[in-house]
Write a protein that holds these residues in place. Structure first.
Motif, mmCIF file in Angstrom:
data_model
loop_
_atom_site.group_PDB
_atom_site.id
_atom_site.type_symbol
_atom_site.label_atom_id
_atom_site.label_comp_id
_atom_site.label_asym_id
_atom_site.label_seq_id
_atom_site.Cartn_x
_atom_site.Cartn_y
_atom_site.Cartn_z
ATOM 1 N N THR A 6 33.083 56.403 77.929
ATOM 2 C CA THR A 6 33.255 55.832 76.591
ATOM 3 C C THR A 6 31.995 55.981 75.744
ATOM 4 O O THR A 6 31.798 55.273 74.771
ATOM 5 C CB THR A 6 33.643 54.338 76.673
ATOM 6 N N GLY A 7 31.131 56.907 76.129
ATOM 7 C CA GLY A 7 29.884 57.102 75.400
ATOM 8 C C GLY A 7 30.076 57.893 74.120
ATOM 9 O O GLY A 7 31.028 58.656 73.972
ATOM 10 N N SER A 8 29.170 57.690 73.186
ATOM 11 C CA SER A 8 29.197 58.381 71.899
ATOM 12 C C SER A 8 27.822 58.254 71.268
ATOM 13 O O SER A 8 27.014 57.418 71.680
ATOM 14 C CB SER A 8 30.265 57.750 70.984
ATOM 15 N N ASN A 9 27.553 59.091 70.264
ATOM 16 C CA ASN A 9 26.314 58.905 69.496
ATOM 17 C C ASN A 9 26.526 57.947 68.331
ATOM 18 O O ASN A 9 25.619 57.701 67.552
ATOM 19 C CB ASN A 9 25.762 60.248 69.003
ATOM 20 N N ALA B 270 29.208 52.026 67.149
ATOM 21 C CA ALA B 270 30.438 51.290 66.850
ATOM 22 C C ALA B 270 31.645 51.958 67.507
ATOM 23 O O ALA B 270 32.540 51.274 68.034
ATOM 24 C CB ALA B 270 30.645 51.186 65.342
ATOM 25 N N TYR B 271 31.675 53.281 67.492
ATOM 26 C CA TYR B 271 32.780 54.006 68.114
ATOM 27 C C TYR B 271 32.775 53.808 69.629
ATOM 28 O O TYR B 271 33.823 53.593 70.247
ATOM 29 C CB TYR B 271 32.686 55.490 67.760
ATOM 30 N N SER B 272 31.580 53.826 70.228
ATOM 31 C CA SER B 272 31.480 53.620 71.665
ATOM 32 C C SER B 272 31.900 52.202 72.046
ATOM 33 O O SER B 272 32.535 51.991 73.095
ATOM 34 C CB SER B 272 30.045 53.891 72.136
ATOM 35 N N ILE C 87 26.607 57.255 77.604
ATOM 36 C CA ILE C 87 25.536 58.219 77.377
ATOM 37 C C ILE C 87 24.627 57.719 76.258
ATOM 38 O O ILE C 87 25.056 56.966 75.382
ATOM 39 C CB ILE C 87 26.143 59.594 77.015
ATOM 40 N N ASN C 88 23.356 58.114 76.302
ATOM 41 C CA ASN C 88 22.482 57.795 75.167
ATOM 42 C C ASN C 88 22.815 58.714 73.994
ATOM 43 O O ASN C 88 23.373 59.797 74.187
ATOM 44 C CB ASN C 88 21.004 57.899 75.546
#
Length: 292
Positions: free
Chosen positions: A78-81, A84-86, A104-105
């Motif tokens: 469920t990672g994202s840059n 809010a989306y993550s 993810i970072n």
């Protein structure tokens, strides 16, 4: 909050005619569980998560929760840059029955170490299930420092780190500095034994898509105290482990699965079919291993 000990497959996402093939997805899950995989990661890098639509990503997580149904731990990518989306994906994964989220970072915009702490803290505080930090500088362009992981380990539900930096010195320092505050999983299949030697709990594995039993046994042997058998399996599996990166992951593993008759489906652009010279090398390695 240990999530699993052993080998967690970073499962591919099968596509057919441009859509997620849920029938094949279920067959792959069943085969993995039958072959002793200890946990299943859905929608990670190997699952081509970066090209999933929002609806596809959520549908995969919801379907996985229902279909895995507690048979093994279910880890949701469920990672994202976009923080809010993550958070949204992680909350939906928790609702879907995920046992943990892999975070993810931030990539591309990258942030600073303080920003990474703020990003992962915000996500962890928005859910109650465990978080696995994913450190893979080759994909993100930013290493997560030992000090940052130490700070994040203070958050109650930040339970583990998937370490794919390739830096054994860094992993050793995480183990020394964090102790029992965080579990360590190898993010590189060729580093499983060295990481377990400093206290790691196992691996989140690409190779387990095609050699699940061997990856399971590698970890199980070490945990049972049979270091010699674990060493044999690390050396044995490295033929496959290194072949999985002849080209960008998951091109080689999907190609290998196709050669073995496992329905991994199509790749999605910008990933394309494997170059013939590399496919020939991969085929030879699979034959040597006894998979063809």
């Amino acid at each position: 909050m240990s999530i699993f000990t052993g080998s967690c497959v970073a499962l591919v996402t099968p596509f057919k005619d441009g859509k997620v093939d849920f029938e094949s997805f279920h067959k792959l899950i069943d085969w993995q569980i039958e072959k002793k995989t200890d946990a299943i990661l859905i929608a990670g890098t190997t699952g081509e998560t970066s090209t999933l639509t929002d609806d596809e990503h959520l549908a995969l997580l919801r379907d996985a929760g229902k279909y895995i149904n507690g048979r093994v731990p279910f880890v949701a990518g469920t990672g994202s840059n976009d923080t809010a989306y993550s958070i949204m994906l992680s909350q939906e994964a928790e609702k879907a029955g995920a046992d943990a989220c892999l975070i993810i970072n931030p990539y591309y915009n990258k942030s600073t170490q303080r920003g990474i702490i703020a990003h992962i803290t915000a996500i962890a505080n928005a859910i109650t299930i465990p978080v696995i930090i994913y450190n893979v500088p080759s994909r993100t362009g930013m290493n997560i420092s030992v000090a940052t992981i130490k700070e994040l380990s203070k958050i109650p539900n930040v339970a583990a780190v998937k370490e794919a930096s390739g830096d054994i010195s860094q992993v050793t320092e995480i183990a020394r500095v964090c102790g029992n505050d965080i579990d360590i999983y190898s993010g590189n299949d060729d580093h499983v034994l060295p990481i377990m030697a400093v206290g790691g709990k196992g691996v989140i594995s690409v190779s387990a898509n095609i050699i699940p039993e061997d990856m399971h046994e590698l970890v199980a042997s070490f945990m049972a105290g049979d270091i010699e058998r674990a060493r044999e399996l690390q050396f044995k599996t490295n033929l496959v482990n290194l072949a999985m990166f002849y080209e960008t992951n998951p091109i080689p593993v999907k190609t290998a699965m196709g050669l073995m008759g496992l329905d991994s489906g199509e790749m999605r652009l910008p990933l394309i079919e494997m170059e013939e010279a590399n496919k020939a090398k991969l085929t030879a390695d699979l034959k040597t291993y006894g998979l063809l």
